[in-house]
Write a protein that holds these residues in place. Structure first.
Motif, PDB file in Angstrom:
ATOM      1  N   ALA A  68       0.827  -1.215   0.000  1.00 27.24           N
ATOM      2  CA  ALA A  68       0.000   0.000   0.000  1.00 27.24           C
ATOM      3  C   ALA A  68       0.858   1.260   0.000  1.00 27.24           C
ATOM      4  N   ILE A  69       1.891   1.261   0.804  1.00 27.70           N
ATOM      5  CA  ILE A  69       2.769   2.429   0.897  1.00 27.70           C
ATOM      6  C   ILE A  69       3.530   2.658  -0.411  1.00 27.70           C
ATOM      7  N   MET A  70       3.945   1.577  -1.065  1.00 22.24           N
ATOM      8  CA  MET A  70       4.645   1.702  -2.346  1.00 22.24           C
ATOM      9  C   MET A  70       3.768   2.414  -3.388  1.00 22.24           C
ATOM     10  N   ILE A  71       2.481   2.090  -3.410  1.00 20.57           N
ATOM     11  CA  ILE A  71       1.568   2.714  -4.376  1.00 20.57           C
ATOM     12  C   ILE A  71       1.318   4.175  -4.004  1.00 20.57           C
ATOM     13  N   LEU A  72       1.075   4.431  -2.739  1.00 20.29           N
ATOM     14  CA  LEU A  72       0.786   5.796  -2.294  1.00 20.29           C
ATOM     15  C   LEU A  72       1.981   6.725  -2.513  1.00 20.29           C
ATOM     16  N   ALA A  73       3.187   6.197  -2.293  1.00 18.87           N
ATOM     17  CA  ALA A  73       4.396   7.007  -2.462  1.00 18.87           C
ATOM     18  C   ALA A  73       4.843   7.082  -3.912  1.00 18.87           C
ATOM     19  N   ASP A  74       4.241   6.231  -4.773  1.00 19.11           N
ATOM     20  CA  ASP A  74       4.587   6.184  -6.199  1.00 19.11           C
ATOM     21  C   ASP A  74       6.107   6.095  -6.379  1.00 19.11           C
ATOM     22  N   VAL A  75       6.711   5.121  -5.689  1.00 14.95           N
ATOM     23  CA  VAL A  75       8.176   4.992  -5.670  1.00 14.95           C
ATOM     24  C   VAL A  75       8.699   4.524  -7.029  1.00 14.95           C
ATOM     25  N   PRO A  76       9.959   4.796  -7.327  1.00 12.85           N
ATOM     26  CA  PRO A  76      10.567   4.239  -8.549  1.00 12.85           C
ATOM     27  C   PRO A  76      10.530   2.712  -8.499  1.00 12.85           C
ATOM     28  N   LEU A  77      10.388   2.092  -9.656  1.00 13.86           N
ATOM     29  CA  LEU A  77      10.307   0.632  -9.760  1.00 13.86           C
ATOM     30  C   LEU A  77       9.162   0.072  -8.902  1.00 13.86           C
ATOM     31  N   MET A  78       8.069   0.812  -8.857  1.00 15.91           N
ATOM     32  CA  MET A  78       6.943   0.424  -8.005  1.00 15.91           C
ATOM     33  C   MET A  78       6.449  -0.994  -8.316  1.00 15.91           C
ATOM     34  N   HIS A  79       6.311  -1.320  -9.586  1.00 17.17           N
ATOM     35  CA  HIS A  79       5.781  -2.630  -9.949  1.00 17.17           C
ATOM     36  C   HIS A  79       6.737  -3.762  -9.556  1.00 17.17           C
ATOM     37  N   PHE A  80       8.026  -3.479  -9.545  1.00 25.24           N
ATOM     38  CA  PHE A  80       8.988  -4.492  -9.079  1.00 25.24           C
ATOM     39  C   PHE A  80       8.744  -4.796  -7.605  1.00 25.24           C
ATOM     40  N   TRP A  81       8.608  -3.752  -6.790  1.00 22.12           N
ATOM     41  CA  TRP A  81       8.375  -3.952  -5.361  1.00 22.12           C
ATOM     42  C   TRP A  81       7.038  -4.624  -5.099  1.00 22.12           C
ATOM     43  N   LEU A  82       6.030  -4.286  -5.887  1.00 21.69           N
ATOM     44  CA  LEU A  82       4.719  -4.928  -5.727  1.00 21.69           C
ATOM     45  C   LEU A  82       4.780  -6.406  -6.105  1.00 21.69           C
ATOM     46  N   PHE A  83       5.517  -6.731  -7.162  1.00 25.36           N
ATOM     47  CA  PHE A  83       5.672  -8.128  -7.559  1.00 25.36           C
ATOM     48  C   PHE A  83       6.446  -8.905  -6.496  1.00 25.36           C
ATOM     49  N   LEU A  84       7.484  -8.289  -5.952  1.00 28.06           N
ATOM     50  CA  LEU A  84       8.259  -8.933  -4.894  1.00 28.06           C
ATOM     51  C   LEU A  84       7.378  -9.196  -3.668  1.00 28.06           C
ATOM     52  N   SER A  85       6.537  -8.247  -3.334  1.00 30.71           N
ATOM     53  CA  SER A  85       5.610  -8.417  -2.206  1.00 30.71           C
ATOM     54  C   SER A  85       4.648  -9.572  -2.455  1.00 30.71           C
ATOM     55  N   PHE A  86       4.143  -9.639  -3.681  1.00 31.57           N
ATOM     56  CA  PHE A  86       3.225 -10.725  -4.035  1.00 31.57           C
ATOM     57  C   PHE A  86       3.927 -12.082  -3.932  1.00 31.57           C
ATOM     58  N   ALA A  87       5.169 -12.144  -4.404  1.00 31.15           N
ATOM     59  CA  ALA A  87       5.930 -13.397  -4.349  1.00 31.15           C
ATOM     60  C   ALA A  87       6.145 -13.847  -2.902  1.00 31.15           C
ATOM     61  N   VAL A  88       6.492 -12.900  -2.029  1.00 33.51           N
ATOM     62  CA  VAL A  88       6.677 -13.213  -0.609  1.00 33.51           C
ATOM     63  C   VAL A  88       5.368 -13.703   0.000  1.00 33.51           C
TER      64      VAL A  88
END
Length: 464
Positions: free
Chosen positions: A425-445
């Motif tokens: 949630a924080i990654m999306i709200l902060a619109d961080v660089p490489l956001m989709h990478f971090w979201l995919f990593l979160s999903f994998a975990v």
């Protein structure tokens, strides 16, 4: 039938109807946002919220008693159904008067929609009573057929009234009303309910018992409404109808999570009642809760991963920015689904008072945070308030229901899951660089942490 297999069978059957209706509601979002302006979509959402609030109050939540007493073999089904429906009808008459009073208040601006709101209230509540009785009679496949029919008719009537006739708010309500009416007629004839509804079968003593069971559920329904819907009115009041229209659209995407929750919950609700007090209760509840929470966390993480893409696909361009309001709402819907699951244990154990006070804490938390945060941080304050209120309720309920049903919870895994979903949630709200990478990593975990109970449960269900 083995209890696990019965739960799996009911879940599969319920899923056919629930999946079609929920998926359609998501795809209809494109139609709504294409033809209904943001300010009108805000009004539509408020009307729907008012009907959702008023229905359980005026009917005394009698539909819940129809299911609870109908599944109890001590009572005659026809008496339960007839007593429940005519009690509900009396309440709906009162509801029409209340709607007339609400519509007369100029600030709401509902006066021109009063007849449509009255029809909406009657058809939605009567349909819900009939659906509950279909479950009582174990017409699970017919219940599913009705859900699919309702889905199809809602789609067709929405096209007719919104896209072709361009009736806007009125068209939105009429589509729901005509869809519900079709369902009412279908169940009345195909489930033979028209011959089982008999004024002479009303039982005053039974009605008192049913009301004693369902009446305590009314404050709970009102309090849940406060948590899930009051922010819509506060956003419109503190900010604007246009922003609330975006917020209402943002709330639709997380409902993909509730799709999975509702499918399972409707089957679980019946199993929780039938299995409560059995020798296998503790082990059964533990395994089901573990599998359910694992499934829901993985699904929520998947929604986070696809959130921006889903918003682009499912809403018109005018509503695209709504995805930024959705991350906290995804977590809110997740926590709400857990609260509903645990609420079934209260119902099964006749501990509805616990449902009441836990909901009261959530409602109070939501109101206080909304009043503080919306004026300061805007619409994200409303989303955070809703999420945090459901989280507080979940923590209290999971501790309390463990005391009642004696099931176990893996708190370590729960903590990891909560941290991962909040990180997304924080990654999306902060619109961080490489956001989709971090979201995919979160999903994998999330998938790695939760795959075992889902896989084990699936194997057990398939092998029985």
């Amino acid at each position: 039938m083995n209890k696990y297999k019965k739960l799996a069978s009911n879940t599969l059957i319920f899923s056919l109807g629930s999946f079609s209706s929920k998926i359609l509601s998501i795809f209809l979002l494109r139609l709504y946002t294409q033809f209904i302006p943001k300010s009108d979509f805000s009004v539509v959402n408020q009307i729907q919220n008012i009907i959702n609030l008023l229905g359980p109050i005026v009917t005394l939540s009698i539909s819940e008693s129809i299911l609870r007493f109908g599944l109890d073999k001590k009572y005659d089904n026809k008496k339960v159904y007839s007593t429940g429906v005519f009690t509900g009808f009396a309440g709906l008459a009162v509801g029409m008067i209340i709607l007339w009073i609400v519509a007369a208040i100029p600030k709401f601006g509902f006066k021109e929609y009063l007849p449509y709101m009255m029809l909406f209230l009657f058809t939605s509540e009567f349909r819900w009573m009939q659906q509950q009785y279909a479950k009582v009679k174990n017409y699970i496949k017919l219940y599913t057929a009705d859900s699919i029919l309702s889905t199809l008719t809602l789609f067709l009537f929405s096209l007719l009234f919104i896209a072709i006739f361009k009736l806007g708010i009125k068209g939105y309500i009429l589509a729901i009303v005509f869809s519900d009416l079709t369902s009412v007629v279908f169940l009345a004839y195909c489930a033979n309910m028209k011959n089982e509804l008999n004024f002479k079968l009303r039982d005053n003593h039974l009605r008192l018992q049913m009301i004693q069971y369902s009446a305590p559920l009314i404050p709970t329904s009102v309090l849940w409404w406060v948590v899930s819907s009051s922010d819509s009115f506060m956003v419109a009041g503190f900010i604007s109808h246009e922003v609330n229209g975006l917020y209402s659209a943002a709330y639709k995407i997380p409902n993909l999570i509730s799709l999975i929750s509702i499918i399972f919950y409707r089957a679980w609700q019946m199993s929780a009642i039938s299995e409560y007090g059995s020798a296998e209760q503790r082990r059964y509840y533990t395994k089901v809760f573990d599998a359910y929470t694992s499934m829901m966390f993985v699904a929520s993480s998947g929604i986070m991963l696809m959130l921006k893409t889903l918003t682009t696909l499912l809403v018109s361009e005018e509503y695209r920015e709504s995805y930024r309001m959705a991350p906290f709402l995804v977590v809110a819907v997740l926590m709400q689904s857990f609260c509903n699951f645990l609420g079934s244990i209260y119902n099964a154990s006749n501990q509805n008072k616990n449902s009441l006070w836990t909901s009261a804490i959530a409602a109070l938390t939501n109101i206080v945070l909304n009043l503080i945060l919306i004026p300061i941080v805007g619409v994200q304050g409303a989303a955070f308030a809703t999420m945090f209120a459901y989280f507080v309720c979940f923590i209290i309920r999971v501790v309390d229901t463990q005391r009642i049903a004696k099931f176990s919870v893996s708190w370590r895994k729960m903590g990891v899951n909560l941290c991962v979903i909040m990180f997304s949630a924080i990654m999306i709200l902060a619109d961080v660089p490489l956001m989709h990478f971090w979201l995919f990593l979160s999903f994998a975990v999330m998938a790695l942490v939760n795959h075992a109970p889902i896989q084990q449960t699936a194997k057990k269900l398939l092998s029985r």
